[in-house]
Design an enzyme around this catalytic site. Structure first.
Site, PDB file in Angstrom:
ATOM      1  N   CYS A  18     -53.010 -12.844  23.685  1.00  0.00           N
ATOM      2  CA  CYS A  18     -53.706 -12.293  22.409  1.00  0.00           C
ATOM      3  C   CYS A  18     -54.610 -11.163  22.988  1.00  0.00           C
ATOM      4  CB  CYS A  18     -54.667 -13.369  21.716  1.00  0.00           C
ATOM      5  SG  CYS A  18     -53.505 -14.705  20.909  1.00  0.00           S
TER       6      CYS A  18
ATOM      7  N   GLN B 178     -65.248 -30.714  14.053  1.00  0.00           N
ATOM      8  CA  GLN B 178     -66.119 -29.875  14.000  1.00  0.00           C
ATOM      9  C   GLN B 178     -67.052 -30.288  12.933  1.00  0.00           C
ATOM     10  OE1 GLN B 178     -63.748 -26.523  12.397  1.00  0.00           O
ATOM     11  NE2 GLN B 178     -63.649 -25.605  14.311  1.00  0.00           N
TER      12      GLN B 178
END
Length: 387
Positions: free
Chosen positions: A356, A199
């Site tokens: 989820c 990232q």
């Protein structure tokens, strides 16, 4: 053998017991409906009873069962609260570890970056929107993933009241979506903190033309002395889920010491309905190691005497749509990654996204945005229109 409610004590085969439990959620084994469970290996029943969600998830990864609509399966399973009725003995050790040990400090703080966020920037770019926002979108007036994520970034900036010249710190900055949006749209400078090398590298390269500094750093080490003074605003989007209950107070202390006296912080986090809940063992092992979703009360305890809660906004139902959009992108892009990652990963990631989605649809999980201030906003804070 797991602990079961008295009415569900086993007296027949494992299959019969699982069938009776699933019937409470209107789920059939080898039924014809999209949310029914198609079983290929009867060993799955013993694993479900002995290992709970860990056995269920790992059996799916191994191809022992399928379901046309996993999201619908989990919505029904969780609405019926079957996860509270099957409690394998091995879950007691998992719960004890969560409560007694600090699993998110020191070297362990970096584990989730290496295991999850460093999977590859190309992989995440294929699944996410062009902003590379890996958190819940805001779908109030949006009809695409990109629009929902841009609406979320705009919502965060408006809640923080960003003005040109301010300094914004993003704890858990991801691939830099909020910082890039805030710098381009509001003229602020930004400091981003992440524990993911992938990232950090992506954000530095992609946003090299913006006043953005990206730090590969544990948030515990943040201090005004190393930031060039206190910052005007702090945001943390989708990171607090990794802080852990034994570190909630320390996290809030970081906000309090790094934030200007008249500043604002926005905390965007998934949360659980119950204070005593423990991390799902399958998610903990295969997706987010050492994760620990907070409850509303735990966040309240953490800010007690440190920060003022100006606002709490729940739009958890929007995470269902976000996850379904990520799943569609993931499946469409899968042929590009199949040879590299393999079918077990394919099934694991599908199971993650759709289970989820079902959990948010069942309202078992929530998404909160908290607006916090060090001393209370003079005259009161007002939620912006359209939020």
């Amino acid at each position: 053998m797991p602990h079961l409610a008295p009415s569900a004590r086993p007296s027949r085969s494992s299959r019969a017991l699982v069938e009776s439990l699933l019937a409470r959620a209107d789920i059939r084994i080898d039924g014809a409906r999209p949310w029914d469970m198609q079983v290929h290996d009867a060993a799955v029943f013993d694993r479900m009873l002995a290992q709970g969600s860990l056995g269920l998830g790992e059996s799916y990864m191994a191809g022992a069962w399928d379901c046309e609509r996993l999201d619908g399966f989990f919505e029904r399973l969780l609405r019926a609260r079957l996860h509270r009725q099957v409690q394998p003995a091995r879950m007691a050790w998992h719960a004890l570890r969560v409560r007694l040990f600090n699993r998110q400090r020191g070297e362990r703080a970096w584990t989730v970056g290496q295991a999850h966020y460093d999977l590859g920037n190309d992989f995440y770019a294929a699944m996410l929107d062009p902003w590379m926002a890996y958190s819940c979108g805001y779908w109030a007036e949006a009809d695409t993933l990109e629009a929902a994520q841009e609406a979320k970034l705009d919502l965060v900036c408006r809640k923080l009241g960003l003005l040109p010249g301010m300094r914004l710190m993003d704890i858990g900055c991801g691939w830099g979506s909020l910082m890039a949006f805030a710098a381009r749209r509001h003229g602020v400078s930004c400091i981003g903190v992440t524990v993911s090398r992938e990232q950090a590298a992506f954000a530095r390269e992609r946003h090299a033309d913006l006043p953005i500094e990206v730090r590969l750093q544990d948030y515990h080490d943040l201090d005004p002395a190393t930031l060039g003074g206190r910052v005007d605003r702090i945001a943390s989007i989708g990171m607090f889920e990794h802080a852990g209950r034994r570190n909630h107070r320390a996290f809030m202390q970081v906000l309090e010491r790094c934030l200007a006296p008249d500043g604002l912080a926005l905390l965007h986090t998934i949360g659980r309905n119950r204070r005593d809940a423990v991390p799902d063992p399958w998610i903990d092992k295969h997706i987010f190691p050492n994760g620990d979703l907070p409850s509303l009360g735990q966040i309240g305890d953490a800010i007690d005497g440190l920060l003022v809660a100006e606002d709490v906004h729940n739009f958890g139902a929007d995470y269902d749509r976000t996850l379904m959009a990520w799943h569609a992108n993931f499946e469409a892009a899968w042929p590009r990654f199949a040879a590299q990652l393999g079918e077990t990963f394919h099934r694991k990631w599908r199971y993650y996204l759709l289970s989820c989605a079902g959990a948010f649809r069942a309202r078992e999980l929530q998404l909160w945005q908290w607006v916090l201030s060090p001393r209370g906003v003079r005259g009161g804070w007002r939620r912006p229109r359209g939020s």
